[in-house]
Design an enzyme around this catalytic site. Sequence first.
Site, short mmCIF file in Angstrom:
data_model
loop_
_atom_site.label_atom_id
_atom_site.label_comp_id
_atom_site.label_asym_id
_atom_site.label_seq_id
_atom_site.Cartn_x
_atom_site.Cartn_y
_atom_site.Cartn_z
NE ARG A 8 -24.95 9.28 40.02
CZ ARG A 8 -25.27 10.35 39.71
NH1 ARG A 8 -26.65 10.56 39.28
NH2 ARG A 8 -24.61 11.36 38.99
CD GLU A 29 -27.65 4.09 35.50
OE1 GLU A 29 -27.42 5.07 34.76
OE2 GLU A 29 -28.32 4.78 36.75
CG HIS A 84 -28.86 8.52 34.58
ND1 HIS A 84 -27.88 7.88 35.25
CD2 HIS A 84 -28.88 9.57 35.10
CE1 HIS A 84 -27.45 8.65 36.12
NE2 HIS A 84 -28.01 9.58 36.17
#
Length: 343
Positions: free
Chosen positions: A260, A289, A309
């Site tokens: 993260r 993001e 991601h």
Amino acid sequence: MKILVTAEINQELLKELYEFGEITIAGWGKELRKLEEDDMIQLLKGKDILITSYDPITKKVIDECKDLKLIACTRANPVNIDIKAAKERSIPVIYTPGRNSDCTAEFTIASMLSISRKIPMAYKSLKDGMHLENKKVKNEIKEGLKEDVTWALGAGTPYVLFKGIQLKGHILGLIGYGSIGKKVANIARAFGMKIYVYDPLLSSVEINDNVQEKVSLDKLFRESDFISCHCKVDESTRGLIGKDEFEKMKKTAYFINTSRGAIVDEEALIEALREEKIAGAALDVFASEPIYKNHPFVIELDNIVITPHLAGATYDAIDNHTIMIVEDVKRFINDEKLLYEYR
């Protein structure tokens, strides 16, 4: 039982539930779309069970859907569900811990190889037309010598520009030693790496052997050649890695993050990369993001590999969480103890 499925799901594996009730598929499960509160409420009213992935299951949703008896989330952490509101209604929440641990661990190793061997940089240079000849080259063998194939030698050639380091013989520092961290360690050991582990919740007895060792965070940052994050975000880990930690790293070391973005002070990392205080970084997660178009990671820094991601994005992970959810939904219907209840 009436079941609403709005999750990213394997439809074939889901068929096992059809004998247990009426199933409605909507949202992501039907059209790759995350639902909003009002859409969810409309679809969920009259349903007994919800299987979801990304939809916000807020207190409003839970309170207005009076028939709801079970919430199933296909993620390793059900962050999109108001757990407190569910508990107030005595609605169990099940989830799928470890569903994407293997693919995330593999992606972490791939990220390490990508940045340390500069694979994306070399690929882009060729696709951009650099280091190429205008026509096919015929390799001539001089008398008395054997065939010797080299792309090119000299300053500015790929052999010089993209030279990297191997994994074998180097130290990998793991911050967090849960499901993913352990799998990364197993793969790294096969590469011949020495493993340092920082995890205050584990005893050294569970970690130490001839190739891995539980260490302080200070030692991990000072001595590791690769540092990879594998911890959840909470008050003890948010902003855990900042300017002081990057200052401690070897100038030849690489920083990897597939967990993260909130664990890292992103501005401190940008500074470390910009000033070449560390050799490079490979990031799959970010402070915000998606990252914006003019972010330094995108337009400025060339000692970084960035991906959007993707570490857990495999069809295998979907198969895994479908199997886990189907099994636990059946247990719920049969009034059996749940395997994956979130507490």
